[in-house]
Write an enzyme that holds these catalytic residues in place. Structure first.
Site, PDB file in Angstrom:
ATOM      1  N   CYS A   1      52.230  27.110  33.753  1.00  0.00           N
ATOM      2  CA  CYS A   1      50.989  27.489  34.431  1.00  0.00           C
ATOM      3  C   CYS A   1      51.111  27.460  35.948  1.00  0.00           C
ATOM      4  CB  CYS A   1      49.854  26.560  33.997  1.00  0.00           C
ATOM      5  SG  CYS A   1      48.326  26.768  34.941  1.00  0.00           S
ATOM      6  N   PHE A   2      51.574  26.346  36.503  1.00  0.00           N
ATOM      7  CA  PHE A   2      51.567  26.194  37.955  1.00  0.00           C
ATOM      8  C   PHE A   2      52.651  27.024  38.638  1.00  0.00           C
ATOM      9  CE2 PHE A   2      48.776  22.870  36.822  1.00  0.00           C
ATOM     10  CZ  PHE A   2      48.017  22.576  37.941  1.00  0.00           C
TER      11      PHE A   2
END
Length: 351
Positions: free
Chosen positions: A223-224
């Site tokens: 995600c990041f």
């Protein structure tokens, strides 16, 4: 949202509630002497316009009146606040879904929830492919939980973080119609939370054609490591990751606010074409993402983070939060949904 009420006097914050227990008359309670009966009547009329909040067999309408800079006051909408603590992964996703359902049915007001994960968990986006992207042996080896979210996005390691969710109607007057603009409005509360912690956070949007292409087809399962519209950054690095879904006329946005991050553990949970690709992605990740305690001169605790983001949501969304505890019946409903859906292989390994 309640219409503004502008009394002709300056006062401290005024809080009162209107409750309608079954079979009894409405009870009007004021914490202190109210100087204007005419204004009191206006406030009662405004409160009656609020939809029933439900819960405990009572239809309750509530709001607070707060000072503004000119010495007058304005009514702010009351949202529900739930701090559910550290919960199993299936329960966490089931409660977010239940809140969405209850709000769509008019049983609860807009709601903000804070929570944690026990055990630490890898959650994946609704559309992610488990066999292709996730190293399940590594997930089990590290004793982590695993769950598929009802929202999109990429894989998230939920460990040393504050997780939040926001549930609000698509038709709410403060919510823009587009997904990206609604994301910006909701995330204003997170932005203000970072500022309460003394961090200079700001919104960033993909600018280059390459960044915009990555939005459509992310190259990383993490995600990041993937760009998003209006992502929150500090010193050029992403500090919060969120995902959103819209169902039954309701917006559910939830996300992770990192206090600390074990990058080696995170990158051990995904599959890569080869070790060199993994090393490159992890090296690039350090330039793109950061946790709160990497940016502060002291360690920010989870309780400090909760306080900052509680105030941040109140300020950013111009609301008042009222704490709420789930009833036994509500808990039983969530636990059953967790068991039948979010603990099932049919849900978690559907792709």
């Amino acid at each position: 949202m309640l219409p503004p009420v502008m009394p002709p006097f300056a006062s401290s914050a005024i809080s009162y509630y209107i409750k309608s227990p079954p079979g009894s008359k409405e009870v009007f309670a004021m914490p202190f002497f109210f100087p204007s009966s005419a204004l009191f009547a206006k406030l009662i009329k405004a409160a009656k316009s609020v939809p029933p909040l439900g819960g405990g067999g009572q239809a309750a309408a509530a709001f607070r009146v707060w000072n503004n800079r000119e010495g007058g006051t304005m009514a702010k909408e009351v949202w529900r606040f739930i701090d559910s603590g550290y919960c199993p992964p299936a329960f966490n996703m089931a409660l977010d879904e239940a809140l969405l359902d209850w709000h769509s049915e008019g049983k609860i007001p807009p709601t903000i929830r804070f929570y944690g994960w026990n055990p630490p968990t890898l959650s994946i986006g609704y559309f992610q492919k488990v066999e292709k992207e996730i190293d399940l042996d590594a997930v089990k080896r590290h004793g982590l939980g695993f769950v598929r979210r009802p929202t999109g996005g990429r894989g998230v390691l939920h460990d040393k973080e504050l997780t939040y969710s926001v549930i609000v109607s698509e038709s709410h007057p403060a919510m823009p119609k587009t997904v990206t603009e609604a994301y910006r409005v909701i995330s204003q509360g997170i932005l203000e939370g970072f500022r309460f912690l003394g961090l200079d956070a700001y919104f960033a949007v993909p600018k280059t054609e390459e960044e915009k292409a990555d939005l459509r087809s992310p190259r990383s399962a993490v995600c990041f490591d993937a760009p998003s519209w209006y992502e929150l950054v500090v010193e050029g690095r992403k500090i919060a990751g969120s995902a959103q879904t819209r169902q039954k006329g309701v917006i559910l946005q939830h996300g992770s606010i990192l206090l600390d991050l074990d990058e080696d553990l995170l990158f051990s949970l995904f599959k890569y074409p080869n070790e060199r690709v993994k090393e490159r992605l992890q090296r690039d990740f350090k330039k793109k993402a950061v946790a709160i305690n990497e940016l502060t001169s002291r360690t920010v605790t989870i309780e400090e983070a909760k306080e900052a983001f509680y105030k941040g949501f109140e300020k950013g969304l111009n609301i008042v939060l009222e704490p709420y505890t789930l009833t036994a019946e509500e808990l039983a409903y969530v636990e059953e949904l967790a068991r039948t859906k979010y603990e099932s292989d049919e849900w978690n390994f559907k792709r």
